[in-house]
Design an enzyme around this catalytic site. Structure first.
Site, PDB file in Angstrom:
ATOM      1  N   SER A   1       1.746 -10.174  -2.345  1.00 11.81           N
ATOM      2  CA  SER A   1       1.670 -11.301  -3.281  1.00 11.81           C
ATOM      3  C   SER A   1       3.063 -11.825  -3.607  1.00 11.81           C
ATOM      4  O   SER A   1       4.070 -11.133  -3.387  1.00 11.81           O
ATOM      5  CB  SER A   1       0.968 -10.865  -4.571  1.00 11.81           C
ATOM      6  OG  SER A   1       1.844 -10.105  -5.380  1.00 11.81           O
TER       7      SER A   1
ATOM      8  N   GLU B   1     -18.732 -14.623  -5.032  1.00 12.13           N
ATOM      9  CA  GLU B   1     -19.242 -13.422  -5.700  1.00 12.13           C
ATOM     10  C   GLU B   1     -18.113 -12.386  -5.687  1.00 12.13           C
ATOM     11  O   GLU B   1     -17.449 -12.198  -4.665  1.00 12.13           O
ATOM     12  CB  GLU B   1     -20.460 -12.861  -4.955  1.00 12.13           C
ATOM     13  CG  GLU B   1     -21.667 -13.773  -4.982  1.00 12.13           C
ATOM     14  CD  GLU B   1     -22.185 -14.029  -6.395  1.00 12.13           C
ATOM     15  OE1 GLU B   1     -22.053 -13.145  -7.263  1.00 12.13           O
ATOM     16  OE2 GLU B   1     -22.722 -15.137  -6.626  1.00 12.13           O
TER      17      GLU B   1
ATOM     18  N   LEU C   1     -13.664 -14.273  15.276  1.00 17.67           N
ATOM     19  CA  LEU C   1     -13.301 -14.125  13.862  1.00 17.67           C
ATOM     20  C   LEU C   1     -11.968 -14.820  13.561  1.00 17.67           C
ATOM     21  O   LEU C   1     -11.019 -14.685  14.329  1.00 17.67           O
ATOM     22  CB  LEU C   1     -13.162 -12.629  13.550  1.00 17.67           C
ATOM     23  CG  LEU C   1     -12.636 -12.269  12.160  1.00 17.67           C
ATOM     24  CD1 LEU C   1     -13.759 -12.330  11.139  1.00 17.67           C
ATOM     25  CD2 LEU C   1     -11.999 -10.881  12.165  1.00 17.67           C
TER      26      LEU C   1
ATOM     27  N   ASP D   1      -6.227  -2.926  -2.521  1.00 18.64           N
ATOM     28  CA  ASP D   1      -5.427  -2.298  -3.581  1.00 18.64           C
ATOM     29  C   ASP D   1      -5.673  -0.788  -3.646  1.00 18.64           C
ATOM     30  O   ASP D   1      -6.772  -0.318  -3.337  1.00 18.64           O
ATOM     31  CB  ASP D   1      -5.786  -2.947  -4.930  1.00 18.64           C
ATOM     32  CG  ASP D   1      -4.732  -2.675  -6.002  1.00 18.64           C
ATOM     33  OD1 ASP D   1      -3.625  -2.229  -5.652  1.00 18.64           O
ATOM     34  OD2 ASP D   1      -5.030  -2.911  -7.180  1.00 18.64           O
TER      35      ASP D   1
ATOM     36  N   HIS E   1       0.693   3.082   2.240  1.00 22.21           N
ATOM     37  CA  HIS E   1       0.699   1.774   2.916  1.00 22.21           C
ATOM     38  C   HIS E   1       0.384   1.945   4.407  1.00 22.21           C
ATOM     39  O   HIS E   1      -0.320   1.127   4.999  1.00 22.21           O
ATOM     40  CB  HIS E   1       2.047   1.071   2.720  1.00 22.21           C
ATOM     41  CG  HIS E   1       2.336   0.718   1.283  1.00 22.21           C
ATOM     42  ND1 HIS E   1       1.388   0.152   0.451  1.00 22.21           N
ATOM     43  CD2 HIS E   1       3.459   0.842   0.525  1.00 22.21           C
ATOM     44  CE1 HIS E   1       1.923  -0.050  -0.748  1.00 22.21           C
ATOM     45  NE2 HIS E   1       3.165   0.378  -0.730  1.00 22.21           N
TER      46      HIS E   1
ATOM     47  N   ASN F   1      -3.159   1.684  -2.477  1.00 19.70           N
ATOM     48  CA  ASN F   1      -2.386   2.502  -1.528  1.00 19.70           C
ATOM     49  C   ASN F   1      -1.482   3.502  -2.252  1.00 19.70           C
ATOM     50  O   ASN F   1      -1.366   4.661  -1.841  1.00 19.70           O
ATOM     51  CB  ASN F   1      -1.488   1.613  -0.657  1.00 19.70           C
ATOM     52  CG  ASN F   1      -2.275   0.705   0.260  1.00 19.70           C
ATOM     53  OD1 ASN F   1      -3.489   0.843   0.373  1.00 19.70           O
ATOM     54  ND2 ASN F   1      -1.586  -0.221   0.903  1.00 19.70           N
TER      55      ASN F   1
HETATM   56  C1  IPE Z   1      -2.480  -7.380  -5.564  1.00 18.68           C
HETATM   57  O1  IPE Z   1      -2.276  -6.041  -5.798  1.00 18.68           O
HETATM   58  C2  IPE Z   1      -1.688  -7.827  -4.366  1.00 18.68           C
HETATM   59  C3  IPE Z   1      -2.118  -7.286  -3.082  1.00 18.68           C
HETATM   60  C4  IPE Z   1      -3.147  -6.521  -2.870  1.00 18.68           C
HETATM   61  C5  IPE Z   1      -1.323  -7.687  -1.970  1.00 18.68           C
HETATM   62  P1  IPE Z   1      -1.200  -5.524  -6.883  1.00 18.68           P
HETATM   63  O2  IPE Z   1      -1.349  -4.058  -6.937  1.00 18.68           O
HETATM   64  O3  IPE Z   1       0.127  -6.078  -6.573  1.00 18.68           O
HETATM   65  O4  IPE Z   1      -1.737  -6.227  -8.213  1.00 18.68           O
HETATM   66  P2  IPE Z   1      -1.491  -5.877  -9.741  1.00 18.68           P
HETATM   67  O5  IPE Z   1      -0.017  -5.832  -9.953  1.00 18.68           O
HETATM   68  O6  IPE Z   1      -2.117  -4.551  -9.997  1.00 18.68           O
HETATM   69  O7  IPE Z   1      -2.164  -6.980 -10.484  1.00 18.68           O
HETATM   70  C1  IPE Z   2      -1.898  -2.326  -2.393  1.00 23.02           C
HETATM   71  O1  IPE Z   2      -1.664  -1.071  -2.903  1.00 23.02           O
HETATM   72  C2  IPE Z   2      -0.825  -2.768  -1.440  1.00 23.02           C
HETATM   73  C3  IPE Z   2      -0.019  -3.895  -1.938  1.00 23.02           C
HETATM   74  C4  IPE Z   2      -0.122  -4.456  -3.098  1.00 23.02           C
HETATM   75  C5  IPE Z   2       1.008  -4.394  -1.055  1.00 23.02           C
HETATM   76  P1  IPE Z   2      -0.686  -0.802  -4.114  1.00 23.02           P
HETATM   77  O2  IPE Z   2       0.674  -0.535  -3.567  1.00 23.02           O
HETATM   78  O3  IPE Z   2      -0.770  -1.901  -5.115  1.00 23.02           O
HETATM   79  O4  IPE Z   2      -1.291   0.528  -4.707  1.00 23.02           O
HETATM   80  P2  IPE Z   2      -1.424   0.956  -6.224  1.00 23.02           P
HETATM   81  O5  IPE Z   2      -2.091  -0.175  -6.957  1.00 23.02           O
HETATM   82  O6  IPE Z   2      -0.043   1.203  -6.733  1.00 23.02           O
HETATM   83  O7  IPE Z   2      -2.258   2.189  -6.195  1.00 23.02           O
HETATM   84 MG    MG Z   3      -1.853  -2.204  -6.792  1.00 24.54          MG
END
Ligand code: IPE
Ligand code: IPE
Ligand code: MG
Length: 244
Positions: A67, A209, A133, A22, A39, A24
């Site tokens: 997700s 954990e 892996l 999370d 991304h 990006n």
């Molecule tokens: C969770 O991240 C999904 C992935 C990392 C693929 P999100 O950024 O979508 O989650 P929320 O919306 O903050 O809970």
């Molecule tokens: C995680 O980064 C990537 C995916 C959920 C696909 P985000 O796109 O959720 O980045 P933030 O949370 O907006 O910083």
């Molecule tokens: Mg996010």
């Protein structure tokens, strides 16, 4: 073995690490760049972590890539993410295969664009006999739906007379999840400072954990992974028993 060498023996790494990648978007925003740039750098980080996982001798590495709730994002961003998945599979399969990596996907990936489905099937089939892996990529994944689907399959088996109600136990239930055959994660890492699971491995992570790190995913590297593993080794896993 001498006492000194016992003391310095490195602890074995957790067998299964799962990561919620999370941050990006925030990484890109901090640089005045479009989200897609975050991304793209996220894929670079992913590459590095797969390599680090292999070096550390981890058996299973699960990465949350998209997700079932991420469809709520603007279509353009969804397209960018799907494009990156395509590119990753096209570019990396050969090297991953050469390195003995076994690839598996969890989530409702069969509902993605047909060419991506084909790439995923190809990646799973090509690497199915590999013994290094196991890399598990969660795409269009959400635990709630996974658990509902498992319940429906089990209910249907009972209704058809193929299973007794009393046969249903934790092991049978786990066999109906997408992670059938994969041991539960020992360690779940989430980057970017958020402290929630966002519908990720809710059943499987029951005794994992959890390590929450402030680093944004594109900045996550081998040292970050080692830091999380070190934190894991500080924890005492009790599984409900008294402290030993
Ligand atoms: C969770 O991240 C999904 C992935 C990392 C693929 P999100 O950024 O979508 O989650 P929320 O919306 O903050 O809970
Ligand atoms: C995680 O980064 C990537 C995916 C959920 C696909 P985000 O796109 O959720 O980045 P933030 O949370 O907006 O910083
Ligand atoms: Mg996010």
């Amino acid at each position: 073995m001498s006492e000194a060498s016992t003391e310095t023996a490195p602890l074995p790494p957790p067998a299964h690490i799962a990561i919620i990648m999370d941050g990006n978007g925030r990484w890109a925003k901090a640089r005045g760049l479009p989200r897609v740039a975050g991304h793209q750098r996220g894929v670079e980080a992913l590459r590095g972590v797969v390599e680090a996982g292999q070096e550390m001798g981890i058996d299973y590495l699960t990465l949350y890539a998209f997700s079932s709730e991420n469809w709520k994002r603007p279509p353009r961003e969804v397209d960018d993410l799907m494009g990156l998945l395509r590119l990753y599979l096209r570019r990396e399969l050969r090297e991953l295969h050469c390195n003995g990596v076994r690839i598996r996907f969890i989530g409702e990936w069969r509902l993605l664009a047909p060419d991506i489905v084909k790439l995923i099937e190809d990646a799973e089939e090509t690497t199915t006999l590999n013994t290094g892996l196991t890399l598990i990529i969660a795409v269009n994944y959400g635990s709630h739906r996974e658990i509902v689907e498992a319940s429906k399959q089990i209910a249907a088996a009972v209704a058809d007379g193929n299973m007794e109600l009393d046969d249903i136990d934790e092991a049978i239930f786990a066999q109906h999840l997408h992670t059938d055959g994969i041991p539960d994660p020992d360690l779940v890492i989430r980057t970017s400072g958020e402290q929630r699971l966002s519908n990720f491995l809710l059943w499987q992570a029951g005794y994992a954990e959890l390590v929450f790190m402030d680093v944004l995913w594109p900045d996550f590297n081998k040292q970050s992974l080692q830091q999380a593993v070190d934190e894991f080794h500080q924890r005492e896993r009790r599984y409900g028993a008294s402290s030993g």
